[in-house]
Design an enzyme around this catalytic site. Structure first.
Site, mmCIF file in Angstrom:
data_model
loop_
_atom_site.group_PDB
_atom_site.id
_atom_site.type_symbol
_atom_site.label_atom_id
_atom_site.label_comp_id
_atom_site.label_asym_id
_atom_site.label_seq_id
_atom_site.Cartn_x
_atom_site.Cartn_y
_atom_site.Cartn_z
ATOM 1 N N HIS A 1 25.750 -2.550 -12.386
ATOM 2 C CA HIS A 1 25.900 -1.802 -10.970
ATOM 3 C C HIS A 1 27.464 -1.465 -10.721
ATOM 4 O O HIS A 1 27.998 -1.910 -9.672
ATOM 5 C CB HIS A 1 25.403 -2.254 -9.760
ATOM 6 C CG HIS A 1 25.708 -3.783 -9.598
ATOM 7 N ND1 HIS A 1 27.066 -4.174 -9.257
ATOM 8 C CD2 HIS A 1 24.875 -4.774 -9.087
ATOM 9 C CE1 HIS A 1 27.008 -5.474 -8.927
ATOM 10 N NE2 HIS A 1 25.602 -5.974 -8.888
ATOM 11 N N HIS B 1 17.912 -16.140 -6.130
ATOM 12 C CA HIS B 1 18.350 -15.174 -5.625
ATOM 13 C C HIS B 1 17.580 -13.824 -5.619
ATOM 14 O O HIS B 1 16.967 -13.506 -6.485
ATOM 15 C CB HIS B 1 19.596 -15.127 -6.729
ATOM 16 C CG HIS B 1 20.638 -13.989 -6.412
ATOM 17 N ND1 HIS B 1 20.668 -13.431 -5.315
ATOM 18 C CD2 HIS B 1 21.531 -13.470 -7.265
ATOM 19 C CE1 HIS B 1 21.870 -12.600 -5.206
ATOM 20 N NE2 HIS B 1 22.270 -12.572 -6.451
ATOM 21 N N GLU C 1 18.515 -10.620 -5.515
ATOM 22 C CA GLU C 1 18.897 -9.568 -6.198
ATOM 23 C C GLU C 1 17.971 -9.351 -7.380
ATOM 24 O O GLU C 1 17.809 -10.151 -8.058
ATOM 25 C CB GLU C 1 20.479 -9.627 -6.757
ATOM 26 C CG GLU C 1 21.132 -8.372 -7.326
ATOM 27 C CD GLU C 1 22.564 -8.473 -7.223
ATOM 28 O OE1 GLU C 1 23.232 -9.538 -7.638
ATOM 29 O OE2 GLU C 1 23.118 -7.277 -7.516
ATOM 30 N N ASP D 1 18.242 -8.304 -10.483
ATOM 31 C CA ASP D 1 18.582 -8.853 -11.758
ATOM 32 C C ASP D 1 17.611 -10.061 -12.233
ATOM 33 O O ASP D 1 17.560 -10.621 -13.194
ATOM 34 C CB ASP D 1 19.913 -8.876 -12.450
ATOM 35 C CG ASP D 1 21.027 -9.516 -11.322
ATOM 36 O OD1 ASP D 1 20.483 -9.764 -10.245
ATOM 37 O OD2 ASP D 1 21.857 -9.863 -11.780
ATOM 38 N N HIS E 1 25.818 -15.232 -4.967
ATOM 39 C CA HIS E 1 26.603 -14.056 -4.512
ATOM 40 C C HIS E 1 26.044 -13.060 -3.341
ATOM 41 O O HIS E 1 26.874 -12.283 -2.896
ATOM 42 C CB HIS E 1 26.775 -13.248 -5.917
ATOM 43 C CG HIS E 1 26.743 -11.666 -6.134
ATOM 44 N ND1 HIS E 1 25.575 -11.210 -6.633
ATOM 45 C CD2 HIS E 1 27.358 -10.968 -5.368
ATOM 46 C CE1 HIS E 1 26.002 -9.834 -6.510
ATOM 47 N NE2 HIS E 1 26.801 -9.734 -5.830
ATOM 48 N N ASP F 1 24.071 -17.188 -9.537
ATOM 49 C CA ASP F 1 24.984 -16.474 -10.253
ATOM 50 C C ASP F 1 26.314 -17.326 -10.356
ATOM 51 O O ASP F 1 27.360 -16.873 -10.885
ATOM 52 C CB ASP F 1 25.291 -15.324 -9.303
ATOM 53 C CG ASP F 1 24.500 -14.227 -9.325
ATOM 54 O OD1 ASP F 1 23.900 -14.004 -10.602
ATOM 55 O OD2 ASP F 1 24.373 -13.229 -8.566
ATOM 56 N N TYR G 1 33.892 -12.241 -14.064
ATOM 57 C CA TYR G 1 32.738 -12.306 -13.300
ATOM 58 C C TYR G 1 33.139 -12.508 -11.741
ATOM 59 O O TYR G 1 32.968 -12.036 -10.909
ATOM 60 C CB TYR G 1 31.812 -13.182 -13.966
ATOM 61 C CG TYR G 1 30.399 -13.259 -13.326
ATOM 62 C CD1 TYR G 1 29.356 -12.523 -13.920
ATOM 63 C CD2 TYR G 1 30.174 -14.116 -12.262
ATOM 64 C CE1 TYR G 1 28.082 -12.706 -13.115
ATOM 65 C CE2 TYR G 1 28.874 -14.485 -11.851
ATOM 66 C CZ TYR G 1 27.782 -13.668 -12.246
ATOM 67 O OH TYR G 1 26.684 -13.739 -11.745
ATOM 68 N N HIS H 1 23.358 -16.012 -15.663
ATOM 69 C CA HIS H 1 23.944 -15.036 -16.644
ATOM 70 C C HIS H 1 24.409 -15.989 -17.791
ATOM 71 O O HIS H 1 25.549 -16.808 -17.365
ATOM 72 C CB HIS H 1 24.875 -13.846 -16.140
ATOM 73 C CG HIS H 1 24.389 -13.081 -14.948
ATOM 74 N ND1 HIS H 1 23.526 -11.908 -15.425
ATOM 75 C CD2 HIS H 1 24.459 -12.856 -13.681
ATOM 76 C CE1 HIS H 1 22.956 -11.367 -14.295
ATOM 77 N NE2 HIS H 1 23.489 -11.946 -13.055
HETATM 78 FE FE LIG Z 1 23.765 -11.553 -7.763
HETATM 79 FE FE LIG Z 2 23.118 -11.838 -11.146
#
Ligand SMILES: [Fe+2]
Ligand SMILES: [Fe+2]
Length: 392
Positions: free
Chosen positions: A22, A76, A78, A80, A143, A162, A190, A221
C-alpha cells in the site's frame, strides 16, 4: 508449515514478489504470518491476505482438518491479516472469531458486511485452550486502533501482530536463520513507515512485552524473534525514544541540476565536519526507503527548486509524508534554486519541516538559476553548520 513448539505451528504465506505494500516499497517481499495452536481447543491466530488464502489452507491441512478449528483469533483488522477470514470461516463451521472489543468488532463488521460469530476480548482477557491459554493485551496504533497481541502460556510465545514485524520474504522462519543486518534494516524501515508517529504507544507496548518475558516473538510479518530478542527490543526502545546518531540526510529534487549541485555541496560540508551523511534524490529513491534511512539520522537538509510558486510535486509528497510521520528530535535545514519568485520554495520547505516537528535552521539558502562557486561555498557552510549542530 513450521513447528515452533510442541503443538504450535507457523502456517502463514510468503509473498515473494510483492514490491509495493500500500505505497511502501518492499524490496524483499513480505510474509503474512498465521499461527496454529493445538490443544483441547484449536486456535488459528490470524489469517493471510486473501490472495494467499490457498497457501494458508494448504499449510493448515498439513497439521489438521480446518473443520476442527475452534477459535479464529484476529489480532488486527487490516486486510493483510484478516483478508481471508470469511473464506477460512467457511471451512471451520464451529469456529468463533476472537477480536478486541474496542475497534476490532466494529472493524471486522465494516470489512465483511456479514454476521460473524464474534467473541470479544479486552485487556486481561484469557482464553483457555486446555493446558494452554492465550491472554490478550490491546496495543492500539501498532498499527491500527484495533491491534492487540496474544501471549501463549506456558510456552511464552508472544503473537505480536504488526509490532516487531519486517517485510521480508524468506525461507527462514526464525531470526537466527536470517542475516541479522538485513533483518534489523527491514525492521527499522517497517518501524519508520508505520510506527514512527506513535512513540508513546510503542513505549507502552514495549514495556508490556518485556514484562511478559516472551521466549519467542511471533509477528505478523517476517521472521520470528528468538535468538535476537534483546536486539529487536533494544531497537524498539531506541526508536520509540527518538534516539538518533550523528548522521545527516540530504534529500532533494531537481529540474536542471542546480538544486542537485547545492545538495552535493551541502553533503560535502557535512562530511567535512566528520559527520556521516547520506543523500537521496527524489528522482531515484522512494519515500519509504528515505524515511527508513531517516529513522536514526539526527539532521535532515531538504532542497527543491521553485515550480509554479511551490516546491516540486515529488518534494510536496515527501514533505506531506514527513508531516504525517512527525519524526522527533531532528534538526532541519532548507535550500533550493529558482528562476524567478525568490526563496518561496525554501520558505515552504522550512515551514513544512517545522510542522513535521524539526528544529529548523534560520538560513534561507536560495540561488537564482545556477549556483556560483561562492554560492556552492555557502551550501558547504550550511552543511558544516548543520554538522556542528549535530556534534554540539
Ligand atoms: Fe497493519
Ligand atoms: Fe500487517
Amino acid at each position: 508449515m513450521t513447528r515452533i513448539a510442541e503443538g504450535v505451528f507457523w502456517v502463514g504465506a510468503i509473498d515473494w514478489t510483492r514490491r509495493d505494500f500500500h505505497g511502501y516499497s518492499t524490496h524483499h517481499g513480505t510474509t503474512y504470518n498465521a499461527y496454529l495452536v493445538l490443544d483441547e481447543k484449536k486456535a488459528l491466530i490470524d489469517t493471510v491476505q486473501s490472495s494467499h488464502f490457498p497457501e494458508l489452507v494448504a499449510r493448515v491441512k498439513e497439521v489438521l482438518d480446518p473443520g476442527e478449528i475452534d477459535y479464529l483469533v484476529s489480532l488486527h483488522v487490516e486486510p493483510d491479516h484478516s483478508g481471508s477470514l470469511a473464506q477460512v470461516l467457511a471451512l471451520c463451521p464451529k469456529a468463533q472469531v476472537v477480536t478486541v472489543e474496542r475497534h476490532g468488532e466494529q472493524g471486522l463488521q465494516r470489512y465483511f458486511h456479514q454476521k460473524l460469530p464474534l467473541v470479544t476480548v479486552k485487556e486481561g482477557s484469557t482464553l483457555s485452550l486446555g493446558k494452554r491459554s492465550l491472554s490478550f493485551v490491546p496495543t492500539p496504533m501498532l498499527h491500527w486502533p484495533d491491534n492487540m497481541v496474544a501471549f501463549l502460556s506456558p510456552d511464552a510465545i508472544l503473537f505480536s501482530s504488526d509490532a516487531y514485524g519486517q517485510h521480508l520474504a524468506t525461507s527462514a522462519r526464525f531470526d537466527e536463520q536470517a542475516d541479522l543486518g538485513l533483518l534489523m534494516a527491514e525492521a527499522a524501515k517497517y518501524y519508520a513507515t508505520i510506527l514512527l508517529p506513535f512513540p508513546a504507544q510503542v513505549a507502552r507496548a514495549l514495556e508490556r512485552t518485556r514484562a511478559l518475558q516472551p521466549k519467542v516473538i511471533a509477528p505478523s510479518h517476517g521472521v520470528m524473534w528468538r535468538g535476537h530478542l534483546p536486539e529487536i527490543l533494544e531497537a524498539y526502545g531506541r526508536w520509540s525514544r527518538g534516539e538518533t546518531r550523528p548522521r545527516a540526510l540530504v534529500v532533494y529534487d531537481t529540474m536542471w541540476h542546480s538544486t542537485e549541485a547545492m545538495a552535493l555541496a551541502v553533503a560535502e560540508g557535512i562530511a567535512q565536519e566528520g559527520v556521516e551523511v547520506g543523500l537521496h534524490s527524489l528522482g531515484s529513491s522512494d519515500l519509504s526507503d528515505i524515511v527508513g534511512d531517516l529513522l536514526e539520522a539526527r539532521a535532515l537538509a531538504v532542497g527543491s527548486p521553485l515550480l509554479n510558486n511551490n516546491v516540486l510535486p515529488r518534494m510536496a509528497a515527501f514533505l506531506t509524508y514527513l508531516k504525517g510521520l512527525r519524526p522527533r528530535g531532528k534538526i532541519g535545514a532548507a535550500f533550493g534554486s529558482f528562476g524567478w519568485g525568490g526563496a518561496t520554495a525554501v520558505k515552504a520547505i522550512k515551514e513544512d519541516l517545522t510542522l513535521a516537528g524539526l528544529e529548523v535552521l534560520e538560513d534561507e539558502l536560495a540561488v537564482r538559476f545556477s549556483p556560483t562557486q561562492e554560492e556552492l561555498q555557502a551550501c558547504r557552510q550550511l552543511g558544516q553548520k548543520l554538522a556542528q549542530k549535530i556534534k554540539g
